[in-house]
Write an enzyme that holds these catalytic residues in place. Sequence first.
Site, PDB file in Angstrom:
ATOM      1  N   ARG A 104       0.820  -1.207   0.000  1.00 43.79           N
ATOM      2  CA  ARG A 104       0.000   0.000   0.000  1.00 43.79           C
ATOM      3  C   ARG A 104       0.859   1.265   0.000  1.00 43.79           C
ATOM      4  O   ARG A 104       0.484   2.285  -0.565  1.00 43.79           O
ATOM      5  CB  ARG A 104      -0.922  -0.019   1.221  1.00 43.79           C
ATOM      6  CG  ARG A 104      -2.048   0.999   1.207  1.00 43.79           C
ATOM      7  CD  ARG A 104      -2.764   1.041   2.556  1.00 43.79           C
ATOM      8  NE  ARG A 104      -2.925  -0.265   3.167  1.00 43.79           N
ATOM      9  CZ  ARG A 104      -3.966  -1.058   2.993  1.00 43.79           C
ATOM     10  NH1 ARG A 104      -4.957  -0.682   2.197  1.00 43.79           N
ATOM     11  NH2 ARG A 104      -4.033  -2.228   3.611  1.00 43.79           N
ATOM     12  N   TYR A 105       1.976   1.216   0.698  1.00 41.96           N
ATOM     13  CA  TYR A 105       2.865   2.368   0.840  1.00 41.96           C
ATOM     14  C   TYR A 105       4.177   2.071   0.127  1.00 41.96           C
ATOM     15  O   TYR A 105       4.640   0.928   0.116  1.00 41.96           O
ATOM     16  CB  TYR A 105       3.132   2.666   2.315  1.00 41.96           C
ATOM     17  CG  TYR A 105       1.869   2.873   3.127  1.00 41.96           C
ATOM     18  CD1 TYR A 105       1.153   4.060   3.032  1.00 41.96           C
ATOM     19  CD2 TYR A 105       1.397   1.881   3.981  1.00 41.96           C
ATOM     20  CE1 TYR A 105      -0.003   4.259   3.785  1.00 41.96           C
ATOM     21  CE2 TYR A 105       0.245   2.065   4.732  1.00 41.96           C
ATOM     22  CZ  TYR A 105      -0.451   3.256   4.636  1.00 41.96           C
ATOM     23  OH  TYR A 105      -1.595   3.454   5.375  1.00 41.96           O
ATOM     24  N   ARG A 108       7.248   0.121   2.230  1.00 43.02           N
ATOM     25  CA  ARG A 108       6.974  -1.015   3.107  1.00 43.02           C
ATOM     26  C   ARG A 108       5.851  -1.864   2.535  1.00 43.02           C
ATOM     27  O   ARG A 108       5.001  -1.361   1.797  1.00 43.02           O
ATOM     28  CB  ARG A 108       6.644  -0.566   4.527  1.00 43.02           C
ATOM     29  CG  ARG A 108       5.485   0.407   4.623  1.00 43.02           C
ATOM     30  CD  ARG A 108       5.640   1.252   5.895  1.00 43.02           C
ATOM     31  NE  ARG A 108       4.546   2.188   6.108  1.00 43.02           N
ATOM     32  CZ  ARG A 108       4.484   3.389   5.555  1.00 43.02           C
ATOM     33  NH1 ARG A 108       5.422   3.803   4.725  1.00 43.02           N
ATOM     34  NH2 ARG A 108       3.480   4.205   5.825  1.00 43.02           N
ATOM     35  N   CYS A 117      -4.652 -17.419  14.182  1.00 40.94           N
ATOM     36  CA  CYS A 117      -4.235 -16.660  15.357  1.00 40.94           C
ATOM     37  C   CYS A 117      -4.381 -17.537  16.595  1.00 40.94           C
ATOM     38  O   CYS A 117      -5.124 -18.525  16.591  1.00 40.94           O
ATOM     39  CB  CYS A 117      -5.108 -15.414  15.530  1.00 40.94           C
ATOM     40  SG  CYS A 117      -5.035 -14.239  14.174  1.00 40.94           S
ATOM     41  N   CYS A 121     -10.061 -11.917  17.911  1.00 39.40           N
ATOM     42  CA  CYS A 121     -10.712 -10.726  18.438  1.00 39.40           C
ATOM     43  C   CYS A 121     -12.057 -10.549  17.748  1.00 39.40           C
ATOM     44  O   CYS A 121     -12.176 -10.724  16.532  1.00 39.40           O
ATOM     45  CB  CYS A 121      -9.839  -9.497  18.195  1.00 39.40           C
ATOM     46  SG  CYS A 121      -8.168  -9.635  18.882  1.00 39.40           S
ATOM     47  N   CYS A 124     -12.080  -7.876  14.780  1.00 42.98           N
ATOM     48  CA  CYS A 124     -10.961  -7.967  13.834  1.00 42.98           C
ATOM     49  C   CYS A 124     -11.361  -7.472  12.443  1.00 42.98           C
ATOM     50  O   CYS A 124     -12.400  -7.882  11.903  1.00 42.98           O
ATOM     51  CB  CYS A 124     -10.473  -9.404  13.744  1.00 42.98           C
ATOM     52  SG  CYS A 124      -9.129  -9.645  12.553  1.00 42.98           S
ATOM     53  N   ARG A 126      -9.859  -8.278   9.772  1.00 48.20           N
ATOM     54  CA  ARG A 126      -9.658  -9.376   8.821  1.00 48.20           C
ATOM     55  C   ARG A 126     -10.487 -10.601   9.214  1.00 48.20           C
ATOM     56  O   ARG A 126     -10.156 -11.725   8.857  1.00 48.20           O
ATOM     57  CB  ARG A 126      -8.177  -9.751   8.731  1.00 48.20           C
ATOM     58  CG  ARG A 126      -7.314  -8.680   8.082  1.00 48.20           C
ATOM     59  CD  ARG A 126      -5.952  -9.217   7.646  1.00 48.20           C
ATOM     60  NE  ARG A 126      -5.178  -8.156   7.027  1.00 48.20           N
ATOM     61  CZ  ARG A 126      -4.051  -7.646   7.534  1.00 48.20           C
ATOM     62  NH1 ARG A 126      -3.571  -8.118   8.665  1.00 48.20           N
ATOM     63  NH2 ARG A 126      -3.419  -6.675   6.909  1.00 48.20           N
ATOM     64  N   ASP A 287     -12.374  -0.290  12.701  1.00 48.00           N
ATOM     65  CA  ASP A 287     -12.677  -0.391  11.279  1.00 48.00           C
ATOM     66  C   ASP A 287     -14.117  -0.847  11.061  1.00 48.00           C
ATOM     67  O   ASP A 287     -14.773  -1.382  11.960  1.00 48.00           O
ATOM     68  CB  ASP A 287     -11.711  -1.371  10.608  1.00 48.00           C
ATOM     69  CG  ASP A 287     -10.277  -0.865  10.645  1.00 48.00           C
ATOM     70  OD1 ASP A 287     -10.052   0.268  10.202  1.00 48.00           O
ATOM     71  OD2 ASP A 287      -9.392  -1.612  11.124  1.00 48.00           O
ATOM     72  N   ASP A 324      -7.882   4.011   9.452  1.00 45.30           N
ATOM     73  CA  ASP A 324      -7.624   3.415   8.150  1.00 45.30           C
ATOM     74  C   ASP A 324      -8.807   3.754   7.261  1.00 45.30           C
ATOM     75  O   ASP A 324      -9.927   3.290   7.500  1.00 45.30           O
ATOM     76  CB  ASP A 324      -7.466   1.893   8.268  1.00 45.30           C
ATOM     77  CG  ASP A 324      -6.021   1.453   8.133  1.00 45.30           C
ATOM     78  OD1 ASP A 324      -5.395   1.826   7.121  1.00 45.30           O
ATOM     79  OD2 ASP A 324      -5.531   0.761   9.031  1.00 45.30           O
ATOM     80  N   LYS A 331      -3.754   5.017   6.174  1.00 42.17           N
ATOM     81  CA  LYS A 331      -3.993   5.589   7.496  1.00 42.17           C
ATOM     82  C   LYS A 331      -3.846   7.111   7.459  1.00 42.17           C
ATOM     83  O   LYS A 331      -2.983   7.647   6.767  1.00 42.17           O
ATOM     84  CB  LYS A 331      -2.994   5.044   8.512  1.00 42.17           C
ATOM     85  CG  LYS A 331      -3.156   3.599   8.885  1.00 42.17           C
ATOM     86  CD  LYS A 331      -2.154   3.233   9.976  1.00 42.17           C
ATOM     87  CE  LYS A 331      -2.244   1.746  10.287  1.00 42.17           C
ATOM     88  NZ  LYS A 331      -1.794   0.917   9.147  1.00 42.17           N
TER      89      LYS A 331
END
Length: 362
Positions: A104-105, A108, A117, A121, A124, A126, A287, A324, A331
């Site tokens: 995206r950037y 990085r 995981c 959560c 989440c 995702r 999000d 985001d 972000k």
Amino acid sequence: MPNRPMPNPLPLPARDTTTLRTPDDLARAGLVDAGARAALEQVAARYAVAVTPALVAAMAPGDPDDPIARQFVPQPAELDTSPQELADPIGDDAHSPVPGIVHRYPDRALLKIVGVCAVYCRFCFRREMVGPGAQAALSPQELEAAYAYLGAQPQIWEVILTGGDPFMLSARRTAEVVARLAAIPHVKVVRFHTRVPIAAPERVSEAFVRALCAPGLTTYVAVHVNHARELTPAARAALARLADAGIPLLSQSVLLRGVNDEADTLADLFRALVECRVKPYYLHHPDLAPGTAHFRLGVAQGQALMRALRGRLSGLALPTYVLDIPGGAGKVPLTPGYVQPDGARLRITDNCGGVHLYPPEG
């Protein structure tokens, strides 16, 4: 380093058999009412459930508003979705040139190395992409394609390992991944995003900590934690093992209704993190993930909380409050407005609400 396939990296440790993974498990542990099991079965059929022993031990039994349970124990409200919610709320897919990579950037890229995981959560972003039914890990061919992409993009300075949770890899396989990244000349920094030091601190062994580092590569670890009570003695010991190895530690937190949406709660969390040698890095606005409306609060409320914290916390303990942008635009900081133009001067509002005029430049 020669190319070679990575086997499936996700054998679970024996201790993980006590992780709670079904509504029946949660009911037997006294974490949900037996009458809610039918609705929770529908939630579990759509979104992954896992609550580790470390997190169960951190919960307050019998407290319906417990901020730890609220993050990890499923609720029927997760079945309620709204039109603005998105399966891919931050737009990963739009920036994925090959499987496992999100670029995206410019300098990085994310490497989504695993799809599981230690704990799931309930908020989440995702949640539609991880857990049972998702791809557990990149195939050997996909992983090689991901390394090839990273190696062919000289502007990539940092690789962020995420998923899922990259700390679910074994020490041996983690060392292999880190060595492959260290062999790419322009990659200088690797960052791990993880919940494991909090959710399953026993996995952060001395051998695993050694596997995180390689010559020529600087390693950072960003830990996801939302409430000071998550920093149990075992979690603090896991963080200490990382810090004692010279690995810089950052935190990422999510601002969540009913969990940490009070200034005192956030202050306790951020101070406790600094005491653990963890720099509070980001406080994320929640999000627009499906079925998470009950966690979200307004941006103005988050800005008010940050304003309240700025006057009372050391700068060491202040993260950046960020959003985001839905759809993949990246972000942005949601900084409270302290400065407004006033003719040739600036009108500056202090942390207590007082207004001051700053003289014009020159």
